[in-house]
Motif scaffolding. Sequence first.
Motif, PDB file in Angstrom:
ATOM      1  N   ILE A  30       0.838  -1.202   0.000  1.00 49.28           N
ATOM      2  CA  ILE A  30       0.000   0.000   0.000  1.00 49.28           C
ATOM      3  C   ILE A  30       0.873   1.253   0.000  1.00 49.28           C
ATOM      4  O   ILE A  30       0.611   2.223  -0.731  1.00 49.28           O
ATOM      5  N   TYR A  33       2.378   1.647  -3.448  1.00 50.07           N
ATOM      6  CA  TYR A  33       1.359   2.109  -4.389  1.00 50.07           C
ATOM      7  C   TYR A  33       1.040   3.589  -4.184  1.00 50.07           C
ATOM      8  O   TYR A  33       0.839   4.338  -5.152  1.00 50.07           O
ATOM      9  N   SER A  34       1.012   4.036  -2.940  1.00 50.19           N
ATOM     10  CA  SER A  34       0.627   5.419  -2.643  1.00 50.19           C
ATOM     11  C   SER A  34       1.627   6.428  -3.199  1.00 50.19           C
ATOM     12  O   SER A  34       1.309   7.606  -3.339  1.00 50.19           O
ATOM     13  N   ASP A 184      -8.890  -2.759   7.458  1.00 48.08           N
ATOM     14  CA  ASP A 184      -9.373  -1.767   6.496  1.00 48.08           C
ATOM     15  C   ASP A 184      -9.766  -0.456   7.178  1.00 48.08           C
ATOM     16  O   ASP A 184      -9.439   0.631   6.684  1.00 48.08           O
ATOM     17  N   ALA A 188      -7.624   2.922   6.567  1.00 44.89           N
ATOM     18  CA  ALA A 188      -8.347   4.044   5.964  1.00 44.89           C
ATOM     19  C   ALA A 188      -8.120   5.319   6.758  1.00 44.89           C
ATOM     20  O   ALA A 188      -7.943   6.415   6.178  1.00 44.89           O
ATOM     21  N   PRO A 199      -3.881   8.484  -4.614  1.00 46.44           N
ATOM     22  CA  PRO A 199      -4.941   7.973  -3.727  1.00 46.44           C
ATOM     23  C   PRO A 199      -4.977   6.442  -3.754  1.00 46.44           C
ATOM     24  O   PRO A 199      -4.686   5.827  -4.780  1.00 46.44           O
ATOM     25  N   VAL A 200      -5.349   5.854  -2.621  1.00 46.86           N
ATOM     26  CA  VAL A 200      -5.412   4.395  -2.513  1.00 46.86           C
ATOM     27  C   VAL A 200      -6.857   3.973  -2.260  1.00 46.86           C
ATOM     28  O   VAL A 200      -7.484   4.439  -1.309  1.00 46.86           O
ATOM     29  N   ASP A 201      -7.374   3.103  -3.125  1.00 47.24           N
ATOM     30  CA  ASP A 201      -8.691   2.513  -2.922  1.00 47.24           C
ATOM     31  C   ASP A 201      -8.490   1.191  -2.192  1.00 47.24           C
ATOM     32  O   ASP A 201      -8.137   0.173  -2.807  1.00 47.24           O
ATOM     33  N   LEU A 202      -8.700   1.189  -0.893  1.00 44.48           N
ATOM     34  CA  LEU A 202      -8.416  -0.006  -0.097  1.00 44.48           C
ATOM     35  C   LEU A 202      -9.249  -1.204  -0.528  1.00 44.48           C
ATOM     36  O   LEU A 202      -8.800  -2.352  -0.423  1.00 44.48           O
ATOM     37  N   ALA A 203     -10.455  -0.954  -0.997  1.00 42.19           N
ATOM     38  CA  ALA A 203     -11.319  -2.057  -1.416  1.00 42.19           C
ATOM     39  C   ALA A 203     -10.737  -2.820  -2.610  1.00 42.19           C
ATOM     40  O   ALA A 203     -11.071  -3.985  -2.832  1.00 42.19           O
ATOM     41  N   ALA A 204      -9.854  -2.157  -3.353  1.00 42.42           N
ATOM     42  CA  ALA A 204      -9.267  -2.785  -4.541  1.00 42.42           C
ATOM     43  C   ALA A 204      -7.879  -3.362  -4.281  1.00 42.42           C
ATOM     44  O   ALA A 204      -7.266  -3.933  -5.191  1.00 42.42           O
ATOM     45  N   VAL A 205      -7.390  -3.237  -3.055  1.00 45.28           N
ATOM     46  CA  VAL A 205      -6.046  -3.731  -2.732  1.00 45.28           C
ATOM     47  C   VAL A 205      -6.116  -5.220  -2.412  1.00 45.28           C
ATOM     48  O   VAL A 205      -6.851  -5.625  -1.509  1.00 45.28           O
TER      49      VAL A 205
END
Length: 272
Positions: A30, A33-34, A184, A188, A199-205
Amino acid sequence: MGFPGVWMTESESLIYRVVPKCACSTIGQIMFYSDHGRFYDGDIHDSIEGLHKWSQDHSKPVIESAVARHAAVTFTCVRNPYARILSSFFDKIAGIQRNGRRYRGNLVPQLAQRYGIDVGSPENGFEFDQIANFRRFLLFARDTILWRRPMEPDIHWSSMSGHIGTFIANGGRYDRILFTETFDDGMAQILAGAETPVPVDLAAVPRFNESEGHGPKRAHKVGDYFDDLSRHLIWEIYKDDFQLFRYDFDDPDNRMPLSEIDLDQVHARLGQ
């Protein structure tokens, strides 16, 4: 001593103290990615660019400066001690590592000789008495942590408070300690407080569990592995982890924390 086990994004938006067996692969990905808008191709523990790590000489002055200025949202992650030590056993002792070999080479043969541990093999489908052999491993883990014999304690079963405390003792301060069990929600909140380039979409990680699929599956519920003696050993080893991070010692099958963590108490206890 500096800040061993600390990772930081190149943008200096996030500082993380790694605690093994507590979602560290996912957290590292994460963070990567960020900054870069992509995940690291491989095990994030193997990365040598794209993420500052204390183990990299060029990263040390950058991390030291950022910690001193408290320039980034600073956090770590914890896990129920019962589940964590079980995960360490199934991954590092019973499992086969990514390189196709046993963890630390001759460690498992040593445990077979000294503690009577048998963890099967891929050839026999990892057939072994999981409960009996885990309890033997627990004796070994206790010996390494309390008496440093027959070897120094391994980072995967050393106490979480020990890992987390080095950062505090050397001048760092955490903004948040998140629970693996409510990952999560906790992550978040950390990302919401940080200014990350991407931006990081946690639901897609995806979950980056690098140890999964290389060994036996746990065949019983957590509580079955811990008799009265095992729980006595667990308290000897992880008393601070239960108390500081609010986990339920009385019920091994309750993986959830009992309350929020008191950060001031953690800094006061572990900063001594």
